[in-house]
Design a protein around this motif. Structure first.
Motif, PDB file in Angstrom:
ATOM      1  N   GLY A 322     -20.478  16.303  17.965  1.00  0.00           N
ATOM      2  CA  GLY A 322     -19.760  15.733  19.322  1.00  0.00           C
ATOM      3  C   GLY A 322     -19.149  16.701  19.863  1.00  0.00           C
ATOM      4  N   THR A 323     -19.195  18.094  19.473  1.00  0.00           N
ATOM      5  CA  THR A 323     -18.522  19.248  20.203  1.00  0.00           C
ATOM      6  C   THR A 323     -19.453  19.664  21.308  1.00  0.00           C
ATOM      7  OG1 THR A 323     -17.640  20.102  18.089  1.00  0.00           O
ATOM      8  CG2 THR A 323     -18.065  21.612  19.933  1.00  0.00           C
ATOM      9  N   ARG A 324     -18.789  19.748  22.583  1.00  0.00           N
ATOM     10  CA  ARG A 324     -19.586  20.231  23.705  1.00  0.00           C
ATOM     11  C   ARG A 324     -19.667  21.726  23.817  1.00  0.00           C
ATOM     12  NH1 ARG A 324     -20.358  16.481  28.064  1.00  0.00           N
ATOM     13  NH2 ARG A 324     -20.712  14.343  27.170  1.00  0.00           N
ATOM     14  N   LEU A 325     -20.882  22.306  24.110  1.00  0.00           N
ATOM     15  CA  LEU A 325     -20.862  23.750  24.271  1.00  0.00           C
ATOM     16  C   LEU A 325     -21.556  23.848  25.612  1.00  0.00           C
ATOM     17  CD1 LEU A 325     -22.293  24.667  20.679  1.00  0.00           C
ATOM     18  CD2 LEU A 325     -19.827  25.075  21.890  1.00  0.00           C
ATOM     19  N   ARG A 326     -21.327  25.097  26.162  1.00  0.00           N
ATOM     20  CA  ARG A 326     -22.173  25.561  27.412  1.00  0.00           C
ATOM     21  C   ARG A 326     -22.978  26.705  27.018  1.00  0.00           C
ATOM     22  NH1 ARG A 326     -20.630  23.024  32.020  1.00  0.00           N
ATOM     23  NH2 ARG A 326     -18.664  21.883  31.999  1.00  0.00           N
ATOM     24  N   ILE A 327     -24.193  26.505  27.674  1.00  0.00           N
ATOM     25  CA  ILE A 327     -25.226  27.614  27.133  1.00  0.00           C
ATOM     26  C   ILE A 327     -25.506  28.295  28.587  1.00  0.00           C
ATOM     27  CG2 ILE A 327     -27.530  28.037  26.182  1.00  0.00           C
ATOM     28  CD1 ILE A 327     -25.457  26.661  24.475  1.00  0.00           C
ATOM     29  N   LEU A 328     -25.395  29.625  28.495  1.00  0.00           N
ATOM     30  CA  LEU A 328     -25.881  30.432  29.683  1.00  0.00           C
ATOM     31  C   LEU A 328     -27.335  30.882  29.597  1.00  0.00           C
ATOM     32  CD1 LEU A 328     -22.802  33.015  29.923  1.00  0.00           C
ATOM     33  CD2 LEU A 328     -23.169  30.599  30.824  1.00  0.00           C
ATOM     34  N   PRO A 329     -27.996  30.750  30.880  1.00  0.00           N
ATOM     35  CA  PRO A 329     -29.293  30.968  30.881  1.00  0.00           C
ATOM     36  C   PRO A 329     -29.982  32.264  30.886  1.00  0.00           C
ATOM     37  CG  PRO A 329     -28.760  30.454  33.141  1.00  0.00           C
ATOM     38  CD  PRO A 329     -27.541  30.288  31.943  1.00  0.00           C
ATOM     39  N   ASN A 330     -31.121  32.586  30.133  1.00  0.00           N
ATOM     40  CA  ASN A 330     -31.644  34.013  30.425  1.00  0.00           C
ATOM     41  C   ASN A 330     -32.212  34.035  32.021  1.00  0.00           C
ATOM     42  OD1 ASN A 330     -32.041  34.734  27.765  1.00  0.00           O
ATOM     43  ND2 ASN A 330     -33.517  33.312  27.134  1.00  0.00           N
ATOM     44  N   HIS A 331     -32.947  32.957  32.450  1.00  0.00           N
ATOM     45  CA  HIS A 331     -33.314  33.073  34.047  1.00  0.00           C
ATOM     46  C   HIS A 331     -32.925  31.941  34.520  1.00  0.00           C
ATOM     47  CE1 HIS A 331     -37.240  33.689  36.560  1.00  0.00           C
ATOM     48  NE2 HIS A 331     -35.890  33.489  37.452  1.00  0.00           N
ATOM     49  N   ALA A 332     -31.902  32.013  35.532  1.00  0.00           N
ATOM     50  CA  ALA A 332     -31.293  30.902  36.318  1.00  0.00           C
ATOM     51  C   ALA A 332     -32.374  30.096  36.985  1.00  0.00           C
ATOM     52  CB  ALA A 332     -30.242  31.294  37.166  1.00  0.00           C
ATOM     53  N   CYS A 333     -33.552  30.461  37.642  1.00  0.00           N
ATOM     54  CA  CYS A 333     -34.308  29.801  38.061  1.00  0.00           C
ATOM     55  C   CYS A 333     -34.933  28.866  37.289  1.00  0.00           C
ATOM     56  CB  CYS A 333     -35.269  30.782  39.051  1.00  0.00           C
ATOM     57  SG  CYS A 333     -34.477  32.050  40.203  1.00  0.00           S
ATOM     58  N   ALA A 334     -35.348  29.289  36.229  1.00  0.00           N
ATOM     59  CA  ALA A 334     -36.163  28.597  35.139  1.00  0.00           C
ATOM     60  C   ALA A 334     -35.203  27.535  34.673  1.00  0.00           C
ATOM     61  CB  ALA A 334     -36.929  29.435  34.183  1.00  0.00           C
ATOM     62  N   THR A 335     -34.270  27.686  34.335  1.00  0.00           N
ATOM     63  CA  THR A 335     -33.503  26.630  33.836  1.00  0.00           C
ATOM     64  C   THR A 335     -33.051  25.690  34.691  1.00  0.00           C
ATOM     65  OG1 THR A 335     -32.609  28.254  32.014  1.00  0.00           O
ATOM     66  CG2 THR A 335     -31.120  26.152  32.884  1.00  0.00           C
ATOM     67  N   ALA A 336     -32.413  26.124  35.997  1.00  0.00           N
ATOM     68  CA  ALA A 336     -32.135  25.052  36.942  1.00  0.00           C
ATOM     69  C   ALA A 336     -33.215  24.300  37.514  1.00  0.00           C
ATOM     70  CB  ALA A 336     -31.692  25.837  38.314  1.00  0.00           C
ATOM     71  N   THR A 337     -34.353  24.704  37.356  1.00  0.00           N
ATOM     72  CA  THR A 337     -35.466  23.746  37.805  1.00  0.00           C
ATOM     73  C   THR A 337     -35.951  22.779  36.842  1.00  0.00           C
ATOM     74  OG1 THR A 337     -37.704  23.824  39.093  1.00  0.00           O
ATOM     75  CG2 THR A 337     -37.709  24.869  36.805  1.00  0.00           C
ATOM     76  N   GLN A 338     -35.227  22.632  35.540  1.00  0.00           N
ATOM     77  CA  GLN A 338     -35.563  21.644  34.690  1.00  0.00           C
ATOM     78  C   GLN A 338     -34.675  20.384  34.972  1.00  0.00           C
ATOM     79  OE1 GLN A 338     -38.187  23.832  33.303  1.00  0.00           O
ATOM     80  NE2 GLN A 338     -37.648  22.597  31.406  1.00  0.00           N
ATOM     81  N   PHE A 339     -33.821  20.588  36.066  1.00  0.00           N
ATOM     82  CA  PHE A 339     -32.748  19.415  36.154  1.00  0.00           C
ATOM     83  C   PHE A 339     -33.046  19.073  37.768  1.00  0.00           C
ATOM     84  CE2 PHE A 339     -31.389  22.064  32.818  1.00  0.00           C
ATOM     85  CZ  PHE A 339     -30.993  21.075  31.785  1.00  0.00           C
ATOM     86  N   ASP A 340     -32.291  17.631  37.903  1.00  0.00           N
ATOM     87  CA  ASP A 340     -32.483  17.152  39.318  1.00  0.00           C
ATOM     88  C   ASP A 340     -31.295  17.389  40.312  1.00  0.00           C
ATOM     89  OD1 ASP A 340     -34.991  16.019  38.864  1.00  0.00           O
ATOM     90  OD2 ASP A 340     -34.347  14.283  37.896  1.00  0.00           O
ATOM     91  N   ALA A 341     -30.247  17.876  39.466  1.00  0.00           N
ATOM     92  CA  ALA A 341     -28.923  18.021  39.986  1.00  0.00           C
ATOM     93  C   ALA A 341     -28.011  19.045  39.388  1.00  0.00           C
ATOM     94  CB  ALA A 341     -28.329  16.614  40.251  1.00  0.00           C
ATOM     95  N   TYR A 342     -27.086  19.446  40.061  1.00  0.00           N
ATOM     96  CA  TYR A 342     -26.217  20.298  39.552  1.00  0.00           C
ATOM     97  C   TYR A 342     -24.719  19.640  39.621  1.00  0.00           C
ATOM     98  CZ  TYR A 342     -29.242  24.105  41.197  1.00  0.00           C
ATOM     99  OH  TYR A 342     -30.281  25.013  41.391  1.00  0.00           O
TER     100      TYR A 342
END
Length: 360
Positions: A322-342
């Motif tokens: 249940g712990t929440r973590l935030r993962i920083l991306p290697n390549h922001a463009c590639a990670t962002a494109t996996q999602f529909d919204a910020y």
């Protein structure tokens, strides 16, 4: 994100050039507006889908910084006739001729930049190549207007010291300016001299002869840029929020619900001095947990483990289910494109949802 936008804008402005941000990283109208409000003039796109969406939102000065395929000229023409100042890119005789032929057929003059290769990284014509002048000569036959030259020092992503980055920035600047000088000496117009990558834009000591700078990933930054040395991990504005869903105590693993479908398969830090696996790990508040990385990933599972490869005997207590973590991306463009919204968090903790788009 706002600090990153201000940093790039102030640096380019101080060096006497215009910033034309590359929106391929965010693919988000709200982000583009913030860049424009900070002082950017025009935008750069990598797809005509981006051009369509941003023009519909009121952005009418757009450079399509990918070599134009002849089959796409109808879409370009439609945008231009609707009032979009859309500029296209060529780096070959065939490409230039296709634009000229289309322009003549439709009684239209396309604005065209010639792509210049200043570092052997990807596309473009050498600044001293006779082909540069030959392409310019084709473009002045009617059906097109030679708008200038453009280069991208993509090899800067492989550097990691200030001296090397400054040298690459100067190589990029000097090569593009040399190409412009040669075109002008041949009696060809060259009003635009466009350079740019995030590392060189943040490392350039001079932009003499340059009219505009293009950069994109600076808006979020990422771990590749941290390894290059133009930001710190704490400057990265984009993260993927994930939840611990299980453990492998003997291996010292915490299992999360963010695998490579969330982070992307980009392992851009693998060849750099610090390998972050599939991403760096932060707590829910964004504080970097520097001893951990996402060491492995399946489609919907991520493995959080110690960076040094040893098993963490305290993993279950540190990160209960249940712990929440935030993962920083290697390549922001590639990670962002996996999602529909910020989900955009302001300093006061309020959250907004900004949509992004996909496709070509």
């Amino acid at each position: 994100m706002m600090r990153n936008i201000a940093l790039m804008q102030s640096r380019v402005t101080a060096l006497g050039a215009t910033l034309r941000p590359h929106v391929k990283t965010s693919k988000c109208i709200e982000v583009g507006r913030l860049q424009r409000d900070a002082g950017a003039r025009g935008i750069t796109v990598s797809t005509l889908k981006e051009a369509d969406a941003f023009f519909a939102a009121g952005f009418d000065d757009i450079t399509y910084a990918v070599g134009i395929a002849p089959q796409k000229l109808d879409r370009v023409l439609a945008l231009r006739r609707a009032g979009c100042r859309l500029t296209v890119l060529v780096d070959s005789l065939a490409g230039a001729q296709a634009v000229v032929d289309k322009g003549r057929t439709d009684q239209h003059a396309f604005d065209v930049l010639i792509e210049v290769d200043t570092d052997g990284h990807r596309s473009g014509v050498g600044p001293d190549d006779d082909l540069l002048i030959d392409i310019g000569e084709i473009l002045r036959q009617g059906g097109a207007t030679l708008a200038g030259v453009l280069t991208h020092a993509g090899s800067s992503y492989g550097l990691s010291t200030p001296a090397a980055l400054q040298a690459m920035a100067e190589q990029e600047r000097a090569g593009c300016v040399r190409a412009a000088t040669r075109l002008r000496a041949a009696g060809l117009p060259c009003p635009v001299v466009s350079v740019g990558s995030t590392p060189t834009a943040l490392s350039a000591q001079s932009l003499d002869g340059v009219t505009e700078v293009r950069a994109g990933v600076y808006v979020f930054f990422d771990l590749v840029m941290a390894n290059v040395g133009v930001c710190a991990p704490q400057d990265i504005a984009l993260s993927v929020l994930t939840t611990v869903i299980g453990h492998q105590p003997d291996k010292g693993w915490a299992i999360t619900d963010a695998g490579w479908m969330a982070m992307s398969r980009d392992r851009g830090t693998q060849a750099q001095q610090r390998d972050y696996g599939y991403g760096a790990v932060c707590d829910a508040a964004g504080t970097l947990l520097d001893d951990l990385v996402v060491s492995g990933a399946n489609q919907e599972h991520g493995i959080v483990a110690r960076r040094d490869g040893t098993a963490d005997p305290d993993i279950v207590r540190r990160f209960p289910v249940g712990t929440r973590l935030r993962i920083l991306p290697n390549h922001a463009c590639a990670t962002a494109t996996q999602f529909d919204a910020y989900h955009v968090r302001d300093a006061d903790g309020t959250t907004q949802v900004w949509h992004r788009f996909h496709g070509w």
